[in-house]
Design a protein around this motif. Structure first.
Motif, PDB file in Angstrom:
ATOM      1  N   THR A   1       0.857  -1.186   0.000  1.00  0.00           N
ATOM      2  CA  THR A   1       0.000   0.000   0.000  1.00  0.00           C
ATOM      3  C   THR A   1       0.886   1.226   0.000  1.00  0.00           C
ATOM      4  O   THR A   1       2.077   1.162   0.322  1.00  0.00           O
ATOM      5  N   GLY A   2       0.312   2.351  -0.339  1.00  0.00           N
ATOM      6  CA  GLY A   2       1.044   3.602  -0.306  1.00  0.00           C
ATOM      7  C   GLY A   2       2.111   3.662  -1.379  1.00  0.00           C
ATOM      8  O   GLY A   2       2.039   3.013  -2.424  1.00  0.00           O
ATOM      9  N   GLY A   3       3.149   4.442  -1.122  1.00  0.00           N
ATOM     10  CA  GLY A   3       4.211   4.620  -2.097  1.00  0.00           C
ATOM     11  C   GLY A   3       5.483   5.056  -1.409  1.00  0.00           C
ATOM     12  O   GLY A   3       5.654   4.910  -0.202  1.00  0.00           O
ATOM     13  N   GLY A   4       6.433   5.574  -2.213  1.00  0.00           N
ATOM     14  CA  GLY A   4       7.669   6.091  -1.654  1.00  0.00           C
ATOM     15  C   GLY A   4       8.597   5.009  -1.149  1.00  0.00           C
ATOM     16  O   GLY A   4       8.616   3.870  -1.623  1.00  0.00           O
ATOM     17  N   ARG A   5       9.410   5.370  -0.145  1.00  0.00           N
ATOM     18  CA  ARG A   5      10.440   4.467   0.351  1.00  0.00           C
ATOM     19  C   ARG A   5       9.863   3.216   0.994  1.00  0.00           C
ATOM     20  O   ARG A   5      10.451   2.133   0.897  1.00  0.00           O
ATOM     21  N   THR A   6       8.743   3.378   1.655  1.00  0.00           N
ATOM     22  CA  THR A   6       8.140   2.200   2.297  1.00  0.00           C
ATOM     23  C   THR A   6       7.777   1.147   1.265  1.00  0.00           C
ATOM     24  O   THR A   6       8.050  -0.049   1.466  1.00  0.00           O
ATOM     25  N   ARG A   7       7.216   1.552   0.162  1.00  0.00           N
ATOM     26  CA  ARG A   7       6.849   0.592  -0.897  1.00  0.00           C
ATOM     27  C   ARG A   7       8.108  -0.063  -1.475  1.00  0.00           C
ATOM     28  O   ARG A   7       8.132  -1.262  -1.748  1.00  0.00           O
ATOM     29  N   ARG A   8       9.172   0.747  -1.664  1.00  0.00           N
ATOM     30  CA  ARG A   8      10.423   0.199  -2.199  1.00  0.00           C
ATOM     31  C   ARG A   8      11.006  -0.839  -1.245  1.00  0.00           C
ATOM     32  O   ARG A   8      11.530  -1.876  -1.691  1.00  0.00           O
ATOM     33  N   ARG A   9      10.932  -0.571   0.060  1.00  0.00           N
ATOM     34  CA  ARG A   9      11.467  -1.531   1.039  1.00  0.00           C
ATOM     35  C   ARG A   9      10.732  -2.859   0.972  1.00  0.00           C
ATOM     36  O   ARG A   9      11.353  -3.923   1.050  1.00  0.00           O
ATOM     37  N   TRP A  10       9.403  -2.784   0.826  1.00  0.00           N
ATOM     38  CA  TRP A  10       8.639  -4.038   0.775  1.00  0.00           C
ATOM     39  C   TRP A  10       8.847  -4.766  -0.544  1.00  0.00           C
ATOM     40  O   TRP A  10       8.835  -6.004  -0.574  1.00  0.00           O
ATOM     41  N   LEU A  11       9.088  -4.041  -1.609  1.00  0.00           N
ATOM     42  CA  LEU A  11       9.433  -4.708  -2.870  1.00  0.00           C
ATOM     43  C   LEU A  11      10.790  -5.399  -2.751  1.00  0.00           C
ATOM     44  O   LEU A  11      10.994  -6.496  -3.287  1.00  0.00           O
ATOM     45  N   PHE A  12      11.722  -4.753  -2.033  1.00  0.00           N
ATOM     46  CA  PHE A  12      13.020  -5.401  -1.818  1.00  0.00           C
ATOM     47  C   PHE A  12      12.856  -6.663  -0.979  1.00  0.00           C
ATOM     48  O   PHE A  12      13.507  -7.689  -1.239  1.00  0.00           O
ATOM     49  N   LEU A  13      12.001  -6.622   0.054  1.00  0.00           N
ATOM     50  CA  LEU A  13      11.754  -7.816   0.858  1.00  0.00           C
ATOM     51  C   LEU A  13      11.194  -8.935  -0.006  1.00  0.00           C
ATOM     52  O   LEU A  13      11.605 -10.098   0.127  1.00  0.00           O
ATOM     53  N   ALA A  14      10.276  -8.591  -0.907  1.00  0.00           N
ATOM     54  CA  ALA A  14       9.726  -9.617  -1.804  1.00  0.00           C
ATOM     55  C   ALA A  14      10.823 -10.175  -2.697  1.00  0.00           C
ATOM     56  O   ALA A  14      10.891 -11.399  -2.939  1.00  0.00           O
ATOM     57  N   GLY A  15      11.720  -9.290  -3.204  1.00  0.00           N
ATOM     58  CA  GLY A  15      12.836  -9.766  -4.022  1.00  0.00           C
ATOM     59  C   GLY A  15      13.777 -10.645  -3.226  1.00  0.00           C
ATOM     60  O   GLY A  15      14.300 -11.648  -3.733  1.00  0.00           O
ATOM     61  N   LEU A  16      14.019 -10.284  -1.958  1.00  0.00           N
ATOM     62  CA  LEU A  16      14.879 -11.094  -1.090  1.00  0.00           C
ATOM     63  C   LEU A  16      14.271 -12.470  -0.861  1.00  0.00           C
ATOM     64  O   LEU A  16      14.976 -13.493  -0.895  1.00  0.00           O
ATOM     65  N   LEU A  17      12.959 -12.510  -0.604  1.00  0.00           N
ATOM     66  CA  LEU A  17      12.297 -13.811  -0.415  1.00  0.00           C
ATOM     67  C   LEU A  17      12.371 -14.652  -1.681  1.00  0.00           C
ATOM     68  O   LEU A  17      12.605 -15.869  -1.623  1.00  0.00           O
TER      69      LEU A  17
END
Length: 684
Positions: A39-55
């Motif tokens: 949800t949302g955007g900005g750095r928080t969204r980027r962090r969660w996309l990185f977590l998904a990439g890490l998984l």
């Protein structure tokens, strides 16, 4: 295909293959679980996309090496540290890049590109990792399986992202995770089927190679920890996000709904009306609703009961509007209904039924109250093609219905607008007049019929308007009652009357009308006493007149209030006797000092034997109960004589004296005394 199957079942430990599959399933599900909570955007969204990439990358890497731990080629093998770390970085960074592309492009080439990047990163992870396999053997690759491994991996990766995007929300995590699992598994085992380790005595196992067992334990532990932490973080974020979303939804609902009744509010109503109009709905009615006796109920029983009345009224209206209509609360006791209808007869029947429903008493705990409702109706699109016009014209129709007696409904008619504007202007001027004490008392004498002497005065109100002239009470008292100005106006007029009559000859009693709604004010006796004390006016010289309409809502409360007035030595008179809710019970149970016979009987008594008989009966009954009697509306000498003959004590009317302002009223007794000394008839 045969080589792939043989590789799985002949060259792998199936228990470790099962462990690798479990890690892969968990990683794939975790990837899309995180994506689903974005949800949302900005750095928080980027962090969660990185977590998904890490998984995704880390889970694929762990799957690969745990499966390699189960790989049994028939000779010892180890792993080169550099290539092993590089394969992990390629998997994580490639998956992250693919998911960033996927997040930015919802359709078309961008989606395909994201899937190809994801598939390519998984392929690269696998083959770079295989390049790090060290053994006393050479690697031989069968291109007829290497190329299909890439195509299968890329195809399933593209399909996984598309399935997640297009599947129904409740199934998309399963669809995406399932196809991503196939992408990873099909690559690994097809590629492993393409590999042959040919023993070569010229090659030796490097001494610095990573031990496969140590690597397997490390990878399995690290993967499990990473997956657990990733999913735990995603769950925590999902819970926080869900809480924030629920709070936002509650805030949005509160912004569009009334907190007490739960009905849509004014803003929501306007938006809904505009939507109805924009969608070209068939004819619908906009109904302005006003609860008739809500304020007295609220004043008498308190705000808690008043709120309960509003909630029950809202429930009735919401049920009436269902399933295609709409009910809203604007504030106070004002509601609006939006009712689609097929025929005007059907609409009239529905409104009549609802009026009848509101006429029934409401049971509120130990109390039973009658509220009632009045409706004003505007029809769309005939009476307006926008929300503001329809609401205004429904209000106009409501004003007309209230002016005709309440407990009814009225349809908007062209020409009403001007009358409502006139009434609004009058209300505005009245507020100013009351605030500036411009409403003045007029005095009409109460005459002893036998002697012709004046025993007191009824205090009437007049409004000397600067532009409209002298305005009669029937034009502004209903507005004062309706707007809640009646108390302030009453006390202002009483205060002025007390000061003006305090030193009049004979210390006459003054009589003041109290509106029914004022009787619900439990502090009324104290407020009256305060005014009398301010002016130094004896309470025994004040008589309060009230009608029986004021008694029917709550007889017990009326009894308590009237007893307080009597304890103050204030006299009490029952006005307009013979009309409305006249009951002998009221005369027997309440502390009245006198009653006033309604003018309608006096007007007809000279020509109507039935009216004469009623007047005679009232006079006799009052005498038997020890009550004084005053006849209202005496217009002729004959009426005065007949009433005197019947035993009526006092009279009031134009024949005996017209209402006058303070100066003229004060002179009236002197002029009357002079006529009596000259030998004139007392009533001439």
């Amino acid at each position: 295909m045969v080589r792939v199957i043989a590789c799985v079942f002949e060259q792998h430990n199936l228990w470790l293959v099962a462990l690798a599959a479990l890690i892969c399933v968990s990683a794939c599900a975790g990837v899309f679980f995180v994506l689903d909570g974005l949800t949302g955007g900005g750095r928080t969204r980027r962090r969660w996309l990185f977590l998904a990439g890490l998984l995704c990358g880390g889970g694929t890497w762990a799957t690969h090496f745990v499966a390699m731990l189960g790989y049994e080629p028939g000779l010892p093998i180890g792993y080169h540290l550099g290539w092993t770390v590089a394969s992990a970085l390629i998997g994580v960074m490639g998956a992250w890049a693919a998911l960033e592309i996927f997040d930015r492009f919802e359709h078309g080439v961008g989606q395909i590109a994201a899937g190809l990047v994801l598939g390519g990163s998984i392929v690269a992870l696998h083959y770079v990792g295989m390049a790090g396999v060290q053994a006393a053997a050479s690697q031989q690759w069968a291109l007829d399986l290497v190329i299909p491994s890439f195509l299968l991996c890329a195809g399933f990766a593209v399909g996984a992202l598309h399935a997640y995007r297009l599947a129904p929300r409740r199934y998309r995590i399963f669809a995406g995770a399932g196809l991503l699992l196939l992408s990873i598994v099909s690559l690994h085992f097809t590629a492993m089927g393409a590999l042959t380790l040919a023993p070569d005595p010229r090659l030796a196992m490097p001494s610095q190679a990573l031990d496969r067992n140590m690597l397997g334990i490390t990878v399995a532990s690290g993967a499990a920890a990473a997956l657990f932490m990733g999913v735990l973080m995603a769950l925590a974020d999902r819970r926080i996000t869900a809480t924030e979303l629920a709070s936002a939804q509650r805030a949005a609902a509160m912004a569009l709904h009334d907190a007490l009744t739960g009905l849509p509010n004014r803003r929501n109503l306007r938006e809904t009306l505009e939507r109805f109009l924009a969608n070209s709905r068939p004819c619908f009615a906009v109904v302005a609703v006003d609860l008739d006796r809500f304020k007295p109920v609220n004043d008498l029983y308190g705000h808690a009961v008043g709120d309960e009345v509003l909630v029950k009224a809202a429930r009735h209206l919401a049920e009436a509007a269902a399933p295609d209509g709409f009910a809203a609360r604007l504030g106070g006791d004002e509601f609006v209904l939006v009712l689609p209808f097929e025929s005007e007869d059907g609409l009239i029947h529905q409104l009549s039924s609802l009026i009848a429903q509101f006429a029934h008493p409401l049971r509120l705990g130990k109390n039973e109250v009658r509220v009632g409702a009045t409706f004003g109706v505007a029809i769309a699109p005939a009476d307006g093609d926008d929300a503001d016009t329809l609401l205004r014209r429904a209000d106009v129709a409501l004003y007309r219905a209230k002016g005709e007696g309440r407990g009814r409904f009225s349809f908007f008619e062209h020409g009403m607008d001007a009358r409502v504007m006139e009434r609004a202007a009058l209300e505005r001027d009245l507020r100013v007049a009351i605030a500036e004490d411009e409403i003045i008392p007029y005095y009409q004498p109460l005459v002893q019929l036998a002697s012709g002497s004046i025993g007191g005065y009824e205090v009437l109100v007049r409004w000397p308007h600067t532009e409209r002239g002298l305005i009669q009470p029937d034009c502004f008292i209903p507005i004062a009652v309706e707007t809640g100005l009646i108390n302030e106006m009453t006390f202002n007029v009483l205060r002025r009357a007390c000061r003006e009559t305090l030193n009049w000859p004979g210390a006459p009693r003054i009589s003041l009308n109290i509106a029914p709604v004022q009787l619900h004010d439990r502090a009324l006796p104290q407020k009256l006493l305060q005014v009398l004390s301010e002016c130094g006016f004896p309470p025994a010289r004040l008589e309060i007149e009230l009608t029986e309409d004021a008694l029917v809502a709550d007889l017990d409360a009326a009894r308590t209030l009237l007893a307080s007035l009597k304890n103050m030595d204030v006299r009490i008179s029952l006005d307009d006797f013979g009309t409305g809710y006249s009951s002998l019970r009221h005369l027997r149970e309440l502390p009245f000092d006198s009653l006033k016979i309604d003018r309608s009987f006096i007007r007809n008594m000279s020509d109507d034997e039935e009216a004469l008989a009623i007047v005679k009966t009232i006079v006799q009954m009052a005498k038997s109960l020890g009550l004084g009697v005053t006849a209202e509306g005496i217009e002729t000498e004959r009426q005065a004589a007949e009433l005197e003959a019947l035993g009526c004590e006092r009279g009031q009317g134009y024949h005996l004296g017209r209402p006058a302002a303070s100066f003229a009223a004060e002179l009236e007794p002197r002029a009357r005394d002079e006529r009596l000394r000259a030998g004139a008839h007392p009533r001439s």
